[in-house]
Motif scaffolding. Structure first.
Motif, PDB file in Angstrom:
ATOM      1  N   GLN A 210     146.953  60.583  32.694  1.00  0.00           N
ATOM      2  CA  GLN A 210     145.936  60.261  33.702  1.00  0.00           C
ATOM      3  C   GLN A 210     146.431  60.626  35.100  1.00  0.00           C
ATOM      4  O   GLN A 210     145.694  61.208  35.912  1.00  0.00           O
ATOM      5  N   THR A 211     147.688  60.252  35.391  1.00  0.00           N
ATOM      6  CA  THR A 211     148.260  60.586  36.701  1.00  0.00           C
ATOM      7  C   THR A 211     148.383  62.091  36.867  1.00  0.00           C
ATOM      8  O   THR A 211     148.117  62.641  37.940  1.00  0.00           O
ATOM      9  N   LEU A 212     148.767  62.776  35.796  1.00  0.00           N
ATOM     10  CA  LEU A 212     148.887  64.234  35.865  1.00  0.00           C
ATOM     11  C   LEU A 212     147.536  64.882  36.176  1.00  0.00           C
ATOM     12  O   LEU A 212     147.460  65.816  36.984  1.00  0.00           O
ATOM     13  N   LEU A 213     146.472  64.396  35.564  1.00  0.00           N
ATOM     14  CA  LEU A 213     145.148  64.958  35.838  1.00  0.00           C
ATOM     15  C   LEU A 213     144.744  64.741  37.297  1.00  0.00           C
ATOM     16  O   LEU A 213     144.177  65.639  37.939  1.00  0.00           O
ATOM     17  N   ARG A 214     145.034  63.552  37.820  1.00  0.00           N
ATOM     18  CA  ARG A 214     144.705  63.290  39.231  1.00  0.00           C
ATOM     19  C   ARG A 214     145.522  64.202  40.149  1.00  0.00           C
ATOM     20  O   ARG A 214     145.013  64.725  41.147  1.00  0.00           O
ATOM     21  N   ALA A 215     146.800  64.398  39.798  1.00  0.00           N
ATOM     22  CA  ALA A 215     147.646  65.293  40.585  1.00  0.00           C
ATOM     23  C   ALA A 215     147.131  66.728  40.500  1.00  0.00           C
ATOM     24  O   ALA A 215     147.097  67.457  41.505  1.00  0.00           O
ATOM     25  N   PHE A 216     146.724  67.119  39.300  1.00  0.00           N
ATOM     26  CA  PHE A 216     146.236  68.485  39.104  1.00  0.00           C
ATOM     27  C   PHE A 216     144.970  68.740  39.936  1.00  0.00           C
ATOM     28  O   PHE A 216     144.807  69.827  40.515  1.00  0.00           O
ATOM     29  N   ALA A 217     144.104  67.757  40.028  1.00  0.00           N
ATOM     30  CA  ALA A 217     142.899  67.896  40.848  1.00  0.00           C
ATOM     31  C   ALA A 217     143.274  68.123  42.315  1.00  0.00           C
ATOM     32  O   ALA A 217     142.646  68.929  43.010  1.00  0.00           O
ATOM     33  N   LYS A 218     144.305  67.430  42.781  1.00  0.00           N
ATOM     34  CA  LYS A 218     144.775  67.617  44.160  1.00  0.00           C
ATOM     35  C   LYS A 218     145.397  68.999  44.341  1.00  0.00           C
ATOM     36  O   LYS A 218     145.201  69.655  45.380  1.00  0.00           O
ATOM     37  N   VAL A 219     146.156  69.438  43.346  1.00  0.00           N
ATOM     38  CA  VAL A 219     146.766  70.768  43.416  1.00  0.00           C
ATOM     39  C   VAL A 219     145.694  71.833  43.605  1.00  0.00           C
ATOM     40  O   VAL A 219     145.844  72.767  44.413  1.00  0.00           O
ATOM     41  N   ASN A 220     144.584  71.706  42.888  1.00  0.00           N
ATOM     42  CA  ASN A 220     143.538  72.723  42.939  1.00  0.00           C
ATOM     43  C   ASN A 220     142.784  72.753  44.248  1.00  0.00           C
ATOM     44  O   ASN A 220     142.039  73.702  44.512  1.00  0.00           O
ATOM     45  N   GLN A 221     142.956  71.741  45.068  1.00  0.00           N
ATOM     46  CA  GLN A 221     142.392  71.796  46.409  1.00  0.00           C
ATOM     47  C   GLN A 221     143.176  72.754  47.292  1.00  0.00           C
ATOM     48  O   GLN A 221     142.676  73.241  48.304  1.00  0.00           O
ATOM     49  N   GLN A 222     144.435  73.023  46.906  1.00  0.00           N
ATOM     50  CA  GLN A 222     145.293  73.932  47.678  1.00  0.00           C
ATOM     51  C   GLN A 222     145.557  75.244  46.954  1.00  0.00           C
ATOM     52  O   GLN A 222     145.670  76.300  47.578  1.00  0.00           O
ATOM     53  N   GLU A 321     150.362  60.285  42.122  1.00  0.00           N
ATOM     54  CA  GLU A 321     149.759  61.602  41.954  1.00  0.00           C
ATOM     55  C   GLU A 321     149.865  62.468  43.198  1.00  0.00           C
ATOM     56  O   GLU A 321     149.940  63.705  43.114  1.00  0.00           O
ATOM     57  N   THR A 322     149.917  61.840  44.378  1.00  0.00           N
ATOM     58  CA  THR A 322     150.025  62.611  45.628  1.00  0.00           C
ATOM     59  C   THR A 322     151.381  63.303  45.709  1.00  0.00           C
ATOM     60  O   THR A 322     151.468  64.501  46.027  1.00  0.00           O
ATOM     61  N   GLN A 323     152.437  62.556  45.419  1.00  0.00           N
ATOM     62  CA  GLN A 323     153.773  63.148  45.435  1.00  0.00           C
ATOM     63  C   GLN A 323     153.927  64.191  44.328  1.00  0.00           C
ATOM     64  O   GLN A 323     154.498  65.265  44.542  1.00  0.00           O
ATOM     65  N   MET A 324     153.400  63.888  43.160  1.00  0.00           N
ATOM     66  CA  MET A 324     153.475  64.844  42.054  1.00  0.00           C
ATOM     67  C   MET A 324     152.763  66.144  42.414  1.00  0.00           C
ATOM     68  O   MET A 324     153.292  67.243  42.176  1.00  0.00           O
ATOM     69  N   ALA A 325     151.567  66.041  43.000  1.00  0.00           N
ATOM     70  CA  ALA A 325     150.816  67.234  43.389  1.00  0.00           C
ATOM     71  C   ALA A 325     151.588  68.062  44.406  1.00  0.00           C
ATOM     72  O   ALA A 325     151.647  69.295  44.313  1.00  0.00           O
ATOM     73  N   GLU A 330     154.844  72.889  45.568  1.00  0.00           N
ATOM     74  CA  GLU A 330     156.108  73.416  46.095  1.00  0.00           C
ATOM     75  C   GLU A 330     156.798  74.332  45.086  1.00  0.00           C
ATOM     76  O   GLU A 330     157.282  75.408  45.437  1.00  0.00           O
ATOM     77  N   VAL A 331     156.816  73.919  43.826  1.00  0.00           N
ATOM     78  CA  VAL A 331     157.465  74.726  42.797  1.00  0.00           C
ATOM     79  C   VAL A 331     156.668  75.996  42.515  1.00  0.00           C
ATOM     80  O   VAL A 331     157.234  77.079  42.350  1.00  0.00           O
ATOM     81  N   LEU A 332     155.351  75.872  42.466  1.00  0.00           N
ATOM     82  CA  LEU A 332     154.514  77.034  42.153  1.00  0.00           C
ATOM     83  C   LEU A 332     154.518  78.089  43.259  1.00  0.00           C
ATOM     84  O   LEU A 332     154.141  79.235  43.018  1.00  0.00           O
ATOM     85  N   THR A 333     154.945  77.716  44.447  1.00  0.00           N
ATOM     86  CA  THR A 333     154.963  78.661  45.571  1.00  0.00           C
ATOM     87  C   THR A 333     156.377  79.115  45.929  1.00  0.00           C
ATOM     88  O   THR A 333     156.606  79.659  47.015  1.00  0.00           O
ATOM     89  N   LEU A 334     157.330  78.889  45.032  1.00  0.00           N
ATOM     90  CA  LEU A 334     158.685  79.399  45.248  1.00  0.00           C
ATOM     91  C   LEU A 334     158.653  80.919  45.307  1.00  0.00           C
ATOM     92  O   LEU A 334     157.818  81.575  44.676  1.00  0.00           O
TER      93      LEU A 334
END
Length: 373
Positions: A210-222, A321-325, A330-334
Motif C-alpha cells: 500500500q505504501t509502495l503504491l502511494r509512493a509510486f503515485a508521487k513518483v509519477n508526478q515527477q 511514502e513521501t521519503q520512499m518516492a 533519486e535512484v532513477l535519475t542517477l
C-alpha cells in the motif's frame, strides 16, 4: 565415516524466502558428509521442481501443523535421523521439537528463526512460551543480528545459545536464470523508455505494498514510470483498487508469483521493498545479485544488514511514502556511471552471502551440535 542424516522440516516448499533458503542449504550440502531428507506437510510447493534429484522428500499425511507431531516422530525413527532442522515460523519450530521428543531417539534439534516476530500482549506472551521450547534445541540459528536481538528480548533465549548465519544466495543459479526470456505477455512492460520499478513478495500486510503504491503515485508526478508487482495473496483486489483510486492503474502490473523472478529483476531499473518487518530480506540480496539497484524500508531486522546501513542500497522510513518516492526518483535519475558503479557494488555485496560459503557455516553448526553430547 557414516553420513549424518539431516531431516529438514518446513510447512511447504512454496513461495517465500524461508523456502528458498532451505532449498539452497539442501542443494549445496556436502553429500560426502550429509544425507538430507526433506519433510513437509501435504502441500505441493512451487520450489519442489528445483530440489536436487538425490534428496528424499516425504510429505506427512496432514495439512494441519498441530497434527504433524506424531507423523513427524515416526519419520525421525524410521529414517534414523541424527539432526532435525526446522525453520519458517515459531509454531513450526515447536512442532519439530515436539516431534523429535516423541520420536524417543537421540536426534538433536536445531531451530532457525526466520523473521522478526512480535506484536501485542498475547503474541509476545506466546513467544515467551516458544522460548521455553527453544531451550530444548541443541542450537538456535538467527538469520540476522536484529532477529537475534528479538530472540533475546521477546523469547528470553540466551544470547550465547544463538548463532547468526545469514541466508545463502545461489548466485550461479540466479545468473543462469536471469538471462532466460520473460513471458511473451509481459514483454510490453519493458518495451518503453520509461523506467520500470519492481517488487516481489506476498500480497499481505507485512509487505505493505500500500505504501509502495502511494509512493509510486508521487513518483509519477515527477517522473513517468511503471511498477511491476510479483506475488500472490489476499490483498490483490484491494491493491488493484488502490492503484485505480490513485490514478496509476494503467502503470501498475500485477503478474502473480513467478518461480523465476530474476529475469524480471534483471530487466528492471530498480527493486523496492516496502515491508514493515523482515527477518533477513532474502529478496534484496537476490536483487543485488541480479544487478538491480535497491530502495528498501529500514524495517526490523534484515534490510539494513544486507545493505550495510545504506552502503549498498537506499533505506527509508517504514510507511513513509513521501521519503520512499523521493529516494526512488533519486535512484532513477542517477547518471549512467553512478548506476554502473552502484550495480557493481551491489553485485559484490551479494557475494558475501554466496551459498557455498554460508552452507559451510551450516555444516559446521550441524557437526558442532552432534559433537556436543
Amino acid at each position: 565415516m557414516k553420513k549424518v542424516n539431516v531431516l529438514f522440516f518446513i510447512y511447504e516448499l512454496g513461495a517465500g524466502g524461508a523456502a528458498r533458503t532451505l532449498l539452497n542449504i539442501i542443494n549445496h550440502l556436502d553429500r560426502t558428509r550429509f544425507n538430507p531428507i526433506l519433510v513437509t506437510l501435504n502441500f505441493d510447493g512451487a520450489y519442489e521442481q528445483d530440489l536436487a534429484s538425490d534428496v528424499k522428500m516425504i510429505k506427512l499425511n496432514t495439512q494441519r501443523l498441530r497434527k504433524a507431531v506424531f507423523p513427524l516422530a515416526k519419520v525421525i525413527r524410521k529414517e534414523n535421523i541424527d539432526l532435525v532442522f526446522s525453520t519458517q515460523f515459531p509454531d513450526l519450530n515447536v512442532i519439530a521439537i515436539l516431534g523429535n521428543f516423541f520420536s524417543f531417539t537421540r536426534a538433536k534439534s536445531i531451530v532457525r528463526e526466520a523473521d522478526h516476530f512480535g506484536g501485542g500482549f498475547r503474541t509476545n506472551a506466546k513467544l515467551l512460551i516458544t522460548g521455553l521450547f527453544y531451550k530444548y534445541a541443541r542450537q538456535v540459528i538467527s538469520l540476522s543480528e536484529g532477529v537475534k536481538e528479538n530472540l533475546v528480548r521477546r523469547y528470553k533465549v540466551k544470547a550465547d545459545n544463538i548463532k547468526v548465519i545469514h541466508n545463502p544466495v545461489d548466485i550461479e543459479n540466479i545468473q543462469e536464470k536471469m538471462n532466460e526470456d520473460i513471458e511473451a505477455e509481459h514483454k510490453n512492460i519493458f518495451a518503453t523508455e520509461e523506467p520500470v520499478i519492481i517488487t516481489a513478495g506476498r500480497l499481505v500486510e507485512q509487505k505493505d505494498q500500500q505504501t509502495l503504491l502511494r509512493a509510486f503515485a508521487k513518483v509519477n508526478q515527477q517522473l513517468k514510470s511503471r511498477l511491476l508487482i510479483l506475488g500472490e495473496g489476499p490483498l490483490l483486489e484491494s491493491l488493484q483498487q488502490q492503484a485505480e483510486d490513485l490514478n496509476v492503474k494503467e502503470r501498475v502490473y500485477f503478474i502473480g508469483f513467478q518461480d523465476n523472478p530474476y529475469r524480471y529483476f534483471q530487466r528492471a531499473d530498480l527493486f523496492v521493498l516496502s515491508s514493515k518487518h523482515e527477518g533477513f530480506s532474502h529478496v534484496i540480496a537476490e536483487a543485488l545479485a541480479s544487478g538491480t539497484l535497491v530502495v528498501s524500508t529500514d524495517c526490523h531486522s534484515g534490510p539494513a544488514e544486507v545493505l550495510n546501513e545504506g552502503e549498498f542500497g537506499t533505506l527509508c522510513e517504514v510507511g513513509n511514502e513521501t521519503q520512499m518516492a523521493s529516494q526512488i526518483v533519486e535512484v532513477l535519475t542517477l547518471s549512467d556511471q553512478q548506476r554502473v558503479d552502484s550495480v557493481q557494488k551491489g553485485y559484490k555485496r551479494a557475494h558475501d552471502f554466496k551459498a557455498e560459503h554460508i552452507v559451510q557455516q551450516y555444516e559446521q553448526t550441524f557437526m558442532d551440535a552432534l559433537g556436543s553430547g
